[in-house]
Design a protein around this motif. Structure first.
Motif, PDB file in Angstrom:
ATOM      1  N   SER A 188       0.837  -1.184   0.000  1.00  0.00           N
ATOM      2  CA  SER A 188       0.000   0.000   0.000  1.00  0.00           C
ATOM      3  C   SER A 188       0.872   1.234   0.000  1.00  0.00           C
ATOM      4  O   SER A 188       2.082   1.146   0.168  1.00  0.00           O
ATOM      5  CB  SER A 188      -0.901  -0.009   1.243  1.00  0.00           C
ATOM      6  OG  SER A 188      -0.111  -0.016   2.402  1.00  0.00           O
ATOM      7  N   MET A 209      -1.474  -4.200  14.594  1.00  0.00           N
ATOM      8  CA  MET A 209      -2.070  -3.715  13.349  1.00  0.00           C
ATOM      9  C   MET A 209      -3.126  -2.672  13.714  1.00  0.00           C
ATOM     10  O   MET A 209      -4.115  -2.980  14.379  1.00  0.00           O
ATOM     11  CB  MET A 209      -2.706  -4.852  12.553  1.00  0.00           C
ATOM     12  CG  MET A 209      -3.235  -4.399  11.194  1.00  0.00           C
ATOM     13  SD  MET A 209      -4.389  -5.566  10.444  1.00  0.00           S
ATOM     14  CE  MET A 209      -5.837  -5.308  11.456  1.00  0.00           C
ATOM     15  N   SER A 263     -12.033  -3.033  19.618  1.00  0.00           N
ATOM     16  CA  SER A 263     -12.746  -2.008  18.858  1.00  0.00           C
ATOM     17  C   SER A 263     -13.764  -1.344  19.766  1.00  0.00           C
ATOM     18  O   SER A 263     -14.244  -1.935  20.737  1.00  0.00           O
ATOM     19  CB  SER A 263     -13.436  -2.616  17.633  1.00  0.00           C
ATOM     20  OG  SER A 263     -14.368  -3.606  18.036  1.00  0.00           O
ATOM     21  N   PHE A 296      -7.799  -1.999  16.686  1.00  0.00           N
ATOM     22  CA  PHE A 296      -6.451  -2.529  16.528  1.00  0.00           C
ATOM     23  C   PHE A 296      -6.442  -4.011  16.848  1.00  0.00           C
ATOM     24  O   PHE A 296      -7.283  -4.526  17.580  1.00  0.00           O
ATOM     25  CB  PHE A 296      -5.445  -1.783  17.409  1.00  0.00           C
ATOM     26  CG  PHE A 296      -5.707  -1.882  18.879  1.00  0.00           C
ATOM     27  CD1 PHE A 296      -5.143  -2.897  19.644  1.00  0.00           C
ATOM     28  CD2 PHE A 296      -6.511  -0.940  19.526  1.00  0.00           C
ATOM     29  CE1 PHE A 296      -5.375  -2.986  20.998  1.00  0.00           C
ATOM     30  CE2 PHE A 296      -6.753  -1.023  20.882  1.00  0.00           C
ATOM     31  CZ  PHE A 296      -6.187  -2.050  21.619  1.00  0.00           C
ATOM     32  N   LYS A 317      -9.497   3.371  14.768  1.00  0.00           N
ATOM     33  CA  LYS A 317     -10.828   2.763  14.751  1.00  0.00           C
ATOM     34  C   LYS A 317     -10.835   1.460  15.542  1.00  0.00           C
ATOM     35  O   LYS A 317     -11.708   1.225  16.371  1.00  0.00           O
ATOM     36  CB  LYS A 317     -11.271   2.518  13.319  1.00  0.00           C
ATOM     37  CG  LYS A 317     -11.490   3.790  12.504  1.00  0.00           C
ATOM     38  CD  LYS A 317     -11.858   3.465  11.067  1.00  0.00           C
ATOM     39  CE  LYS A 317     -13.172   2.709  10.967  1.00  0.00           C
ATOM     40  NZ  LYS A 317     -13.556   2.458   9.563  1.00  0.00           N
ATOM     41  N   THR A 373      -5.915   0.079  12.509  1.00  0.00           N
ATOM     42  CA  THR A 373      -6.807   0.508  11.427  1.00  0.00           C
ATOM     43  C   THR A 373      -7.392   1.870  11.788  1.00  0.00           C
ATOM     44  O   THR A 373      -7.911   2.060  12.883  1.00  0.00           O
ATOM     45  CB  THR A 373      -7.946  -0.499  11.211  1.00  0.00           C
ATOM     46  OG1 THR A 373      -7.377  -1.779  10.879  1.00  0.00           O
ATOM     47  CG2 THR A 373      -8.857  -0.050  10.080  1.00  0.00           C
ATOM     48  N   TYR A 374      -7.280   2.807  10.877  1.00  0.00           N
ATOM     49  CA  TYR A 374      -7.735   4.164  11.143  1.00  0.00           C
ATOM     50  C   TYR A 374      -8.378   4.749   9.896  1.00  0.00           C
ATOM     51  O   TYR A 374      -8.178   4.272   8.766  1.00  0.00           O
ATOM     52  CB  TYR A 374      -6.563   5.050  11.588  1.00  0.00           C
ATOM     53  CG  TYR A 374      -5.463   5.192  10.557  1.00  0.00           C
ATOM     54  CD1 TYR A 374      -5.405   6.286   9.701  1.00  0.00           C
ATOM     55  CD2 TYR A 374      -4.472   4.209  10.438  1.00  0.00           C
ATOM     56  CE1 TYR A 374      -4.405   6.409   8.764  1.00  0.00           C
ATOM     57  CE2 TYR A 374      -3.479   4.319   9.497  1.00  0.00           C
ATOM     58  CZ  TYR A 374      -3.437   5.424   8.659  1.00  0.00           C
ATOM     59  OH  TYR A 374      -2.446   5.536   7.721  1.00  0.00           O
ATOM     60  N   LYS A 375      -9.150   5.775  10.085  1.00  0.00           N
ATOM     61  CA  LYS A 375      -9.843   6.440   8.990  1.00  0.00           C
ATOM     62  C   LYS A 375      -9.266   7.829   8.797  1.00  0.00           C
ATOM     63  O   LYS A 375      -9.172   8.616   9.747  1.00  0.00           O
ATOM     64  CB  LYS A 375     -11.339   6.546   9.293  1.00  0.00           C
ATOM     65  CG  LYS A 375     -12.158   7.159   8.160  1.00  0.00           C
ATOM     66  CD  LYS A 375     -13.642   7.177   8.533  1.00  0.00           C
ATOM     67  CE  LYS A 375     -14.477   7.783   7.409  1.00  0.00           C
ATOM     68  NZ  LYS A 375     -15.911   7.833   7.762  1.00  0.00           N
ATOM     69  N   GLU A 430     -12.944   4.737   2.919  1.00  0.00           N
ATOM     70  CA  GLU A 430     -11.812   3.839   3.046  1.00  0.00           C
ATOM     71  C   GLU A 430     -11.063   4.033   4.367  1.00  0.00           C
ATOM     72  O   GLU A 430     -10.984   5.129   4.891  1.00  0.00           O
ATOM     73  CB  GLU A 430     -10.851   4.034   1.873  1.00  0.00           C
ATOM     74  CG  GLU A 430     -11.457   3.686   0.522  1.00  0.00           C
ATOM     75  CD  GLU A 430     -10.442   3.829  -0.592  1.00  0.00           C
ATOM     76  OE1 GLU A 430      -9.296   4.213  -0.292  1.00  0.00           O
ATOM     77  OE2 GLU A 430     -10.793   3.558  -1.749  1.00  0.00           O
ATOM     78  N   SER A 431     -10.515   2.947   4.855  1.00  0.00           N
ATOM     79  CA  SER A 431      -9.687   2.974   6.046  1.00  0.00           C
ATOM     80  C   SER A 431      -8.270   2.564   5.675  1.00  0.00           C
ATOM     81  O   SER A 431      -8.042   1.852   4.699  1.00  0.00           O
ATOM     82  CB  SER A 431     -10.235   2.026   7.116  1.00  0.00           C
ATOM     83  OG  SER A 431     -11.521   2.430   7.529  1.00  0.00           O
ATOM     84  N   SER A 432      -7.320   3.019   6.454  1.00  0.00           N
ATOM     85  CA  SER A 432      -5.917   2.681   6.233  1.00  0.00           C
ATOM     86  C   SER A 432      -5.403   1.847   7.391  1.00  0.00           C
ATOM     87  O   SER A 432      -5.981   1.853   8.485  1.00  0.00           O
ATOM     88  CB  SER A 432      -5.078   3.954   6.080  1.00  0.00           C
ATOM     89  OG  SER A 432      -5.523   4.720   4.983  1.00  0.00           O
ATOM     90  N   GLN A 433      -4.308   1.157   7.137  1.00  0.00           N
ATOM     91  CA  GLN A 433      -3.721   0.288   8.148  1.00  0.00           C
ATOM     92  C   GLN A 433      -2.247   0.598   8.330  1.00  0.00           C
ATOM     93  O   GLN A 433      -1.571   1.043   7.410  1.00  0.00           O
ATOM     94  CB  GLN A 433      -3.883  -1.191   7.786  1.00  0.00           C
ATOM     95  CG  GLN A 433      -5.303  -1.709   7.870  1.00  0.00           C
ATOM     96  CD  GLN A 433      -5.382  -3.190   7.554  1.00  0.00           C
ATOM     97  OE1 GLN A 433      -4.473  -3.760   6.979  1.00  0.00           O
ATOM     98  NE2 GLN A 433      -6.485  -3.815   7.935  1.00  0.00           N
TER      99      GLN A 433
END
Length: 525
Positions: free
Chosen positions: A4, A201, A385, A408, A406, A203-205, A212-215
C-alpha cells in the motif's frame, strides 16, 4: 501482496545536516566496521549532557532529535554492514549499538531495524546487539532488564540512574561516574537476551476519505495500553492528520552522506504484513490518557504455539463487551521472568450497582462500584474495537500514543523472519530450555514451597521481603537441611548439643552439616 502507499515520518522530511556529519565521522566510507555506536535522544536534556560528555571521550556518538535522524542512522549502519559483507568473505563481528532514551525512543529504532532487516537474510540478526540506557520517563524495558541482570540493575536502576544524571549536571565527580557506567556496559556486556517482537495492526480512517480505512503495522516489545494516567506517553501520533505530512520512507540502499535516496519500488513478502506502512509521530511531552471509560468489544485468543505445527496456535476465543476503564496488553515478561510466547493482559471495567425502585422515594442516581480488575495470561492474539465507531481510540504502543484509531489487532509474534530484538547484558540466566524440559516431564518449580532464613546476631525480624519469579518467599526461623536444623540466631548449636556430636564435617554429602560460629569451632578444637 501489493504494498500500500508508503507513509513515513512527519517530524522531519530529511535528517538534520549535523546528524549526517556525525554519521560521516563515526561511519567512515571505508569497509571497516566500528565495534560500537551510540544513539542518544538529545530531545531529552539529560541526553544532550550524556552525548556531549561521551563525545569528549572520543566515543562514536550520534545525537538524534526525531524519527528522521534515527532512520538515517539505522540506514547508514545497515549500509555499512552491507559494504563490509560485499568486500569480505567472513561475516562481521557483532556491533554494539547503545540506545540512550526512553521506551518510545527504543521503539522508534525497533521500527527501522525491523523495516531494514526484513530485506536481508536471517544471518543479519547476528550482526547487531543493542544496549539500553534509560532516559526520561517510560522506561519499562530498562526496569525489566534490571530485574534479570543484577549487574545491569546496579548500574542503570531507573530511579538511581536518573538521580545520578541530575547530579552530573552540576558535579564533575558524578559526571565521571555516569561515563564509567556506560563504559563498563559497552565493554562488559557479553550475553544476549532475545526479546520477542510483537505486532500491532492499527486501522484508522483518514479525514480526507469518507469510506476507506488505512492500516499500519507497528512492531513492539513492551506493551500496548488504553488510558494509563500513571505512565504518560512520551510521543504521539495523530493518524487523522496523516495526509498533510506524508513523506516517502527511506530505502535500504547505501546512502551518500550528503543525502539519502528514495526507493520507489518496495517488495513485501507474501506471508508478512506491509511493514512499510509505518506512520511515525512528532514527539511531545504532554501526557495522554483515557479521560473517560469507553465501551469496547474485546476478542482474544488463548493457547500454546506448537513448533511441530509451524507455530500455529491451538487456542480458544473469548469475547468481552463492557465499559473499560483501562486496558494493558504486555509483551515484556514479568519482573525477573523469562520471555514467553504470549501476552499478559490486564484490564479494569466499570461496574454499576443494580437500581432498586421503591414506592414513595425519589429516583436515585446509579452508584458506581469499585472498578473490577482482571488479569489474563497466555493470550496469543487480541482484537479491540469501540462499540461506537464514531469515537476514535487513543492507543499507546511502547510509550508512543497513536490517536484516531478505529480498532487494533495484536499478535504475540511479528510475522516476518525478524522475530527478536537482541539486547546485550552482563549476564542472563539461561533457564528457558531447562524450564521447558521440566514441563515436558510433567513437573514445575513451586515457589510456594520455598522458604528463606536470614542469619542475624539479634532476634530482629527482616524488614525486606525476598522474592523469586515475582513470588514472595516465606521467612522462617529455622531450616532443615540434610537432617540438620539451623536456627536463625544460634545456627546449628541446638542441633549439635542435642545429638552430642562434636565434629566439623568436610564432605557434606557423606556426613551431616551444621552452621557454626567461631566460638563453637574453637571449643571443638
Amino acid at each position: 501482496m501489493t504494498p500500500s502507499p508508503v507513509q513515513g515520518d512527519i517530524s522531519f522530511a530529511e535528517p538534520r545536516k549535523v546528524v549526517m556529519e556525525q554519521l560521516g565521522r563515526v561511519l567512515p566510507p571505508d569497509d571497516t566496521i566500528p565495534d560500537h555506536l551510540t544513539l542518544v535522544n538529545c530531545a531529552d536534556p539529560q541526553g544532550s549532557l550524556l552525548a556531549s560528555k561521551l563525545q569528549e571521550r572520543q566515543q562514536k556518538v550520534v545525537g538524534t532529535l526525531g524519527p528522521a535522524d534515527i532512520r538515517a542512522a539505522v540506514i547508514c549502519l545497515v549500509s555499512k554492514i552491507q559494504k563490509f559483507c560485499n568486500s569480505n568473505a567472513k561475516p562481521p563481528s557483532p556491533i554494539k549499538v547503545l540506545l540512550a532514551g526512553s521506551d518510545s525512543f527504543v521503539n522508534s529504532v525497533l521500527r527501522h531495524y525491523v523495516e531494514q532487516l526484513s530485506f536481508k537474510s536471517p544471518d543479519w540478526q547476528n550482526y547487531i546487539r543493542f544496549l539500553i540506557v534509560p532516559l526520561g520517563s517510560n522506561n519499562f524495558l530498562a526496569r525489566y532488564l534490571a530485574s534479570v541482570d543484577g549487574v545491569y540493575g546496579a548500574a542503570f536502576s531507573v530511579d538511581l540512574w536518573k538521580e545520578l544524571l541530575e547530579r552530573a549536571e552540576v558535579q564533575k565527580t558524578d559526571c565521571q561516574e555516569m561515563l564509567n557506567r556506560v563504559h563498563r556496559y559497552l565493554h562488559g556486556a557479553s550475553t544476549t537476551l532475545q526479546l520477542p517482537i510483537a505486532e500491532a495492526m492499527i486501522t484508522y480512517k483518514e479525514k480526507s476519505s469518507d469510506d476507506e480505512s488505512s492500516q499500519a503495522f507497528v512492531p513492539f516489545i513492551s506493551d500496548v495500553r488504553l488510558g494509563s494516567p500513571d505512565t504518560p506517553a512520551s510521543a504521539s501520533v495523530d493518524l487523522d492528520e496523516s495526509k498533510e505530512s506524508i513523506v516517502p520512507l527511506l530505502s535500504g540502499s547505501p546512502p551518500s552522506l550528503g543525502g539519502i535516496s528514495e526507493k520507489k519500488e518496495r517488495i513485501t513478502p507474501p506471508s508478512s504484513p506491509n511493514i512499510n506502512s509505518f506512520y511515525l509521530g512528532q514527539a511531545t511531552r504532554e501526557p495522554q490518557s483515557l479521560s473517560e471509560p469507553l465501551e469496547l468489544q474485546l476478542d482474544y485468543w488463548q493457547g500454546l504455539a506448537k513448533p511441530d505445527k509451524g507455530y500455529k496456535v491451538d487456542s480458544t476465543k473469548s469475547t468481552l463487551k463492557t465499559t473499560f476503564r483501562s486496558l494493558q496488553v504486555q509483551r515484556l515478561p514479568l519482573t525477573g521472568e523469562q520471555p514467553t510466547q504470549h501476552f499478559l493482559m490486564s484490564y479494569s471495567t466499570k461496574e454499576k450497582k443494580q437500581k432498586i425502585m421503591r414506592l414513595g422515594k425519589k429516583k436515585e442516581k446509579e452508584k458506581e462500584m469499585e472498578p473490577k480488575s482482571q488479569v489474563v495470561d497466555g493470550v496469543s492474539r487480541l482484537i479491540c474495537s469501540a462499540k461506537t465507531h464514531s469515537i476514535p481510540l487513543k492507543v499507546c504502543i511502547d510509550g508512543t500514543e497513536w490517536s484516531g484509531v478505529k480498532f487494533f489487532q495484536l499478535s504475540a509474534q511479528w510475522q516476518t523472519h525478524i522475530k527478536h530484538f537482541p539486547v546485550a547484558l552482563f549476564s542472563f540466566p539461561e533457564t528457558g530450555e531447562k524450564e521447558e524440559k521440566v514441563k515436558e516431564c510433567g513437573m514445575k518449580s513451586s515457589m510456594a514451597k520455598c522458604e528463606v532464613m536470614v542469619m542475624i546476631r539479634k532476634r530482629v525480624r527482616p524488614n525486606k521481603a525476598a522474592r523469586v519469579d515475582g513470588v514472595e518467599l516465606r521467612i522462617v526461623q529455622n531450616i532443615k537441611y540434610l537432617e540438620s536444623v539451623s536456627e536463625m540466631k544460634d545456627g546449628s548449636r541446638e542441633d549439635v548439643m542435642r545429638r552430642e556430636e562434636h565434629f566439623v564435617p568436610i564432605v557434606t554429602y557423606s556426613t551431616e552439616t551444621w552452621t557454626v560460629n567461631v566460638r563453637e569451632t574453637m571449643t571443638w578444637e
